[in-house]
Design an enzyme around this catalytic site. Structure first.
Site, PDB file in Angstrom:
ATOM      1  N   ASP A  48      74.387  48.120  71.656  1.00 37.06           N
ATOM      2  CA  ASP A  48      73.071  47.818  71.099  1.00 37.06           C
ATOM      3  C   ASP A  48      73.235  46.993  69.824  1.00 37.06           C
ATOM      4  OD1 ASP A  48      70.270  47.987  70.578  1.00 37.06           O
ATOM      5  OD2 ASP A  48      70.578  49.787  69.373  1.00 37.06           O
ATOM      6  N   ASP A  89      70.404  46.536  67.038  1.00 32.79           N
ATOM      7  CA  ASP A  89      69.734  47.110  65.868  1.00 32.79           C
ATOM      8  C   ASP A  89      70.238  48.522  65.585  1.00 32.79           C
ATOM      9  OD1 ASP A  89      68.184  44.787  65.618  1.00 32.79           O
ATOM     10  OD2 ASP A  89      66.723  45.550  67.055  1.00 32.79           O
ATOM     11  N   ASP A 113      71.840  53.652  69.341  1.00 32.73           N
ATOM     12  CA  ASP A 113      71.352  54.607  68.343  1.00 32.73           C
ATOM     13  C   ASP A 113      70.129  55.380  68.816  1.00 32.73           C
ATOM     14  OD1 ASP A 113      69.952  51.995  68.016  1.00 32.73           O
ATOM     15  OD2 ASP A 113      68.805  53.133  66.548  1.00 32.73           O
TER      16      ASP A 113
END
Length: 173
Positions: free
Chosen positions: A7, A9, A133
């Site tokens: 990922d 961000d 996250d």
């Protein structure tokens, strides 16, 4: 070759730190990432609900994100042994597509741009691992999900958790 999807961000870029910076400037607040422990931005202050979309619609937002410590070096090492994909949910904010691409080319130029995946639903990703996250992205993922620690997910359980890029290196290398 084993595929690792990563990922963007909060895993390789400091998304929430930039939001906090802009919000603090605008509202003369002093929020830090520690204030976000176990919370989303909107849980911290109701005014974030109104402002986040505005911040993300500005092209410079994504271009100015800071790189998470050690991510470049570790991903470069990983790319020698694994097929690496950067996977980001960009469809929620279509204006982020070009800036995210430019940011990746600037900070991760050693990766093949054909392995940059801009999507809405990460369950479509076919990889062996997903480092993310957001627990909901891991729930829908068919491979092995790894939760990368970010302020908002400190209370999440049930996943293999890696706290930083040195731990990612130890896990995969």
């Amino acid at each position: 070759m084993i595929r690792i999807a990563i990922d963007m961000d909060e895993v390789i870029s400091h998304f929430s730190a930039k939001c906090l910076e802009l919000f603090n400037e605008e509202f003369q607040e002093n929020y830090t990432p520690q204030h976000l422990q176990g919370k989303k931005l909107a849980d911290l202050d109701d005014r974030f609900e109104m402002k986040v979309d505005q911040y993300l619609d500005n092209e410079s937002f994504f271009l100015e994100l800071e790189v998470i410590k050690d991510s470049q070096e570790v991903i470069k090492e990983l790319s020698a042994q694994y097929e690496i994909y950067i996977v980001t949910a960009a469809m929620e904010f279509p204006a982020s597509l070009a800036p995210k691409y430019q940011w990746l080319k600037k900070h991760f130029s050693f990766l093949n741009e054909k392995n940059f995946v801009f999507c809405g639903d990460k369950s479509i990703i076919h990889a062996d691992y997903l480092i993310d996250d957001t627990p909901s992205n891991l729930e829908a993922f068919q491979g092995i999900g790894i939760l990368f620690t970010a302020p908002h997910n400190t209370n999440a359980t049930g996943y293999t958790r890696l706290n930083n890029w040195i731990e990612v290196a130890d896990y995969f290398l």
